[in-house]
Design an enzyme around this catalytic site. Structure first.
Site, PDB file in Angstrom:
ATOM      1  N   ASN A 147       0.815  -1.220   0.000  1.00  0.00           N
ATOM      2  CA  ASN A 147       0.000   0.000   0.000  1.00  0.00           C
ATOM      3  C   ASN A 147       0.847   1.268   0.000  1.00  0.00           C
ATOM      4  OD1 ASN A 147       0.879  -0.158   2.611  1.00  0.00           O
ATOM      5  ND2 ASN A 147      -1.131  -0.578   3.507  1.00  0.00           N
ATOM      6  N   ARG A 285       3.202   7.286  11.240  1.00  0.00           N
ATOM      7  CA  ARG A 285       2.666   6.765  12.490  1.00  0.00           C
ATOM      8  C   ARG A 285       2.436   7.914  13.462  1.00  0.00           C
ATOM      9  NH1 ARG A 285       1.269   3.111  10.014  1.00  0.00           N
ATOM     10  NH2 ARG A 285       1.817   0.906  10.223  1.00  0.00           N
ATOM     11  N   GLN A 314      -4.649   3.505  18.409  1.00  0.00           N
ATOM     12  CA  GLN A 314      -5.767   3.330  17.466  1.00  0.00           C
ATOM     13  C   GLN A 314      -6.640   2.174  17.919  1.00  0.00           C
ATOM     14  OE1 GLN A 314      -3.575   5.076  13.458  1.00  0.00           O
ATOM     15  NE2 GLN A 314      -4.316   2.999  13.428  1.00  0.00           N
ATOM     16  N   HIS A 333      -7.466   5.903  10.147  1.00  0.00           N
ATOM     17  CA  HIS A 333      -6.341   5.301   9.424  1.00  0.00           C
ATOM     18  C   HIS A 333      -6.851   4.554   8.174  1.00  0.00           C
ATOM     19  CE1 HIS A 333      -2.260   3.067   9.999  1.00  0.00           C
ATOM     20  NE2 HIS A 333      -2.478   3.403   8.744  1.00  0.00           N
TER      21      HIS A 333
HETATM   22  P1  NDP Z   1      10.170   1.786   3.342  1.00  0.00           P
HETATM   23  O1  NDP Z   1      10.828   0.769   4.214  1.00  0.00           O
HETATM   24  O2  NDP Z   1      10.271   1.664   1.879  1.00  0.00           O
HETATM   25  O3  NDP Z   1      10.719   3.226   3.723  1.00  0.00           O
HETATM   26  C1  NDP Z   1      11.016   3.625   4.999  1.00  0.00           C
HETATM   27  C2  NDP Z   1      12.135   4.634   4.897  1.00  0.00           C
HETATM   28  O4  NDP Z   1      12.284   5.265   6.175  1.00  0.00           O
HETATM   29  C3  NDP Z   1      13.456   3.991   4.538  1.00  0.00           C
HETATM   30  O5  NDP Z   1      14.021   4.696   3.457  1.00  0.00           O
HETATM   31  C4  NDP Z   1      14.254   4.189   5.828  1.00  0.00           C
HETATM   32  O6  NDP Z   1      15.596   4.411   5.615  1.00  0.00           O
HETATM   33  C5  NDP Z   1      13.669   5.464   6.349  1.00  0.00           C
HETATM   34  N1  NDP Z   1      14.015   5.703   7.734  1.00  0.00           N
HETATM   35  C6  NDP Z   1      13.994   4.843   8.769  1.00  0.00           C
HETATM   36  N2  NDP Z   1      14.385   5.451   9.895  1.00  0.00           N
HETATM   37  C7  NDP Z   1      14.658   6.733   9.563  1.00  0.00           C
HETATM   38  C8  NDP Z   1      15.116   7.844  10.295  1.00  0.00           C
HETATM   39  N3  NDP Z   1      15.381   7.742  11.604  1.00  0.00           N
HETATM   40  N4  NDP Z   1      15.291   9.009   9.641  1.00  0.00           N
HETATM   41  C9  NDP Z   1      15.056   9.118   8.315  1.00  0.00           C
HETATM   42  N5  NDP Z   1      14.618   8.068   7.560  1.00  0.00           N
HETATM   43  C10 NDP Z   1      14.420   6.898   8.192  1.00  0.00           C
HETATM   44  O7  NDP Z   1       8.641   1.811   3.807  1.00  0.00           O
HETATM   45  P2  NDP Z   1       7.394   2.549   3.148  1.00  0.00           P
HETATM   46  O8  NDP Z   1       7.858   3.803   2.517  1.00  0.00           O
HETATM   47  O9  NDP Z   1       6.602   1.598   2.363  1.00  0.00           O
HETATM   48  O10 NDP Z   1       6.566   2.871   4.469  1.00  0.00           O
HETATM   49  C11 NDP Z   1       7.081   3.757   5.450  1.00  0.00           C
HETATM   50  C12 NDP Z   1       6.187   3.788   6.670  1.00  0.00           C
HETATM   51  O11 NDP Z   1       4.936   4.359   6.333  1.00  0.00           O
HETATM   52  C13 NDP Z   1       5.826   2.401   7.235  1.00  0.00           C
HETATM   53  O12 NDP Z   1       6.828   1.896   8.078  1.00  0.00           O
HETATM   54  C14 NDP Z   1       4.561   2.704   7.996  1.00  0.00           C
HETATM   55  O13 NDP Z   1       4.854   3.168   9.310  1.00  0.00           O
HETATM   56  C15 NDP Z   1       3.943   3.843   7.205  1.00  0.00           C
HETATM   57  N6  NDP Z   1       2.802   3.361   6.398  1.00  0.00           N
HETATM   58  C16 NDP Z   1       1.570   3.912   6.648  1.00  0.00           C
HETATM   59  C17 NDP Z   1       0.461   3.430   5.991  1.00  0.00           C
HETATM   60  C18 NDP Z   1      -0.881   4.032   6.194  1.00  0.00           C
HETATM   61  O14 NDP Z   1      -1.897   3.392   5.879  1.00  0.00           O
HETATM   62  N7  NDP Z   1      -0.979   5.243   6.703  1.00  0.00           N
HETATM   63  C19 NDP Z   1       0.550   2.311   5.039  1.00  0.00           C
HETATM   64  C20 NDP Z   1       1.921   1.908   4.752  1.00  0.00           C
HETATM   65  C21 NDP Z   1       2.976   2.399   5.452  1.00  0.00           C
HETATM   66  P3  NDP Z   1      16.642   3.306   5.174  1.00  0.00           P
HETATM   67  O15 NDP Z   1      15.874   2.088   4.755  1.00  0.00           O
HETATM   68  O16 NDP Z   1      17.309   4.028   4.064  1.00  0.00           O
HETATM   69  O17 NDP Z   1      17.440   3.066   6.375  1.00  0.00           O
END
Ligand code: NDP
Length: 399
Positions: A147, A285, A314, A333
């Site tokens: 998603n 989140r 939630q 959400h």
């Molecule tokens: P990804 O794993 O593709 O992306 C997460 C990114 O966050 C990675 O690039 C990671 O960096 C980066 N990251 C982690 N920690 C940090 C930090 N401290 N500072 C800066 N960047 C950081 O996941 P998605 O993009 O698919 O999803 C991200 C989040 O969105 C999910 O974990 C979830 O919490 C939320 N989400 C919400 C949904 C909703 O319905 N509202 C649905 C889907 C997701 P790197 O990997 O480069 O270390």
């Protein structure tokens, strides 16, 4: 045979739908980075059906019962007397969704001696105490990418609706009014603004790509830098940390997972470093932003708007300040649970279950915790620890 305990959100108030506004879904073959969509051996549901609520059962009952497993589905997840709490004692697998999270705290894990696998039917496994899962060698898996694009579309909608003051203008119409001045006295163009994303993973990068044609300045910060080619293509400015980026941004969108490094990242001090009148959009989140600091910043004008669909806990208690603070564009959400997304995460959940029962490895990109460590996508994007503290408050919603 295993007992699978599945926690899903409530059915629609008027009952499970027997028709939908559209007859089909677009057919996608791959995600934008080339990753294949879920590949279960079969599905027992119609794509586009409401699968994420209790009666939808993620389309899993026929498949699980044909293999002799016990499948328990409930929405009653909070408090010690909940169905979830009672059924957990002998469950081997728990399936939950971030939209209606069954918080798997250390205490609950301790009361679930048979628990071996926790599946997130969606993305974001922060509702599981990942440290406790590592300590107990419970595998945690989610349906990576299912998603991400859905959320990026929601982010675009929220940025535009805040900056253009859409929601109050819509409310004018509903209320029978026609005061243009009231509608436009908080309305701007996005064009020319500086927009930054905290994290440029699957969602963050998709947001940047979607923003590009709006002729805005694009910024990002992340633990790993994007390739020089992508930075050039989108004309991105990389910032080594959040503080550096937010002080020049008119709009900030948060797209990182919740883990100990990001919990309470946007507290009073961080929001205070933003430009006065900036917009903050958080679909990542709820706990990444400090609840009271956000409400105060909207009241003082430090933030011109806040929108998102993620809360903590939630469901949000009825007196949660984000329901009533000024200039917000919150939804429950929902962003990652469109009917399109449900089809993918239901199929992905089935793929994970098929792998588990057949003794085949779960895709690396779906793994968050495995063998006592952060693994796969979890090793890349999370840090060890627990982000479930305070989740008991979710029980207040029903009271
Ligand atoms: P990804 O794993 O593709 O992306 C997460 C990114 O966050 C990675 O690039 C990671 O960096 C980066 N990251 C982690 N920690 C940090 C930090 N401290 N500072 C800066 N960047 C950081 O996941 P998605 O993009 O698919 O999803 C991200 C989040 O969105 C999910 O974990 C979830 O919490 C939320 N989400 C919400 C949904 C909703 O319905 N509202 C649905 C889907 C997701 P790197 O990997 O480069 O270390």
């Amino acid at each position: 045979m295993a007992k699978i305990l599945c926690v899903l959100y409530d059915n629609p108030v008027d009952g499970y739908p027997n028709s939908y506004p559209r007859d089909d879904l677009p057919k996608l073959e791959r995600y934008p980075n080339g990753q294949t969509l879920p590949t279960p051996s079969a599905i027992d549901f119609t794509p586009g059906a409401l699968l994420g609520c209790v009666s939808g059962e993620l389309g899993l009952r026929k498949f699980l019962e044909a293999r002799g497993h016990t499948f328990v589905v409930t929405s009653d997840k909070d408090g010690t007397n909940s169905v979830f709490d009672r059924e957990l004692a002998d469950a081997e697998i728990v399936i939950s969704q971030p939209f209606w999270p069954a918080y798997l705290t250390a205490e609950r894990i301790a009361r679930a001696p048979k628990l071996k696998l926790a599946i997130t039917a969606g993305i974001g496994s922060d509702h599981v105490d990942l440290q406790a899962a590592m300590d107990r060698k419970i595998t945690v898996a989610e349906v990576t990418y299912c998603n991400s694009i859905s959320v990026s579309e929601h982010v675009m909608m929220m940025i535009l609706s805040l900056v253009r003051n859409y929601i109050p203008s819509y409310q004018q119409v509903i209320a029978g009014g026609w005061n243009i001045a009231d509608c436009v006295s908080r309305s701007y163009d996005l064009e020319g603004m500086q927009v930054g994303t905290v994290a440029a993973g699957r969602i963050g990068l998709a947001v940047l790509r979607r923003l590009k044609p709006f002729d805005v300045g694009l910024h990002y910060t992340d633990r790993h830098r994007l390739s020089a080619e992508v930075e050039r293509e989108l004309n991105l400015t990389f910032h080594p940390n959040v503080e550096d980026m937010i002080k020049i941004c008119d709009v900030v969108t948060i797209n990182c997972p919740l883990h100990p490094e990001t919990e309470n990242l946007f507290d009073e001090a961080m929001i205070g470093r933003m430009k006065r009148g900036a917009y903050l959009v958080n679909t990542a989140r709820g706990k990444i932003c400090n609840r009271d600091a956000v409400a105060r910043a909207l009241e003082s004008g430090q933030l011109a708007g806040y929108a998102g669909d993620v809360w903590f806990p939630q469901p949000a208690p009825r007196d949660h300040p984000w329901r009533t603070m000024p200039h917000h564009g919150m939804t429950p959400h929902t962003s990652g649970s469109s009917l399109s997304a449900q089809t993918r995460y239901a199929a992905g959940t089935r793929e994970i279950l098929e792998c588990w029962f057949d003794g085949r490895p779960i895709r690396e990109e779906y793994l968050i915790v495995d063998g006592g460590h952060l693994a796969g996508a979890g090793a890349h994007s999370y840090s060890a620890g627990d982000a479930t503290r305070g989740s008991d408050e979710a029980a207040r919603f029903r009271n």
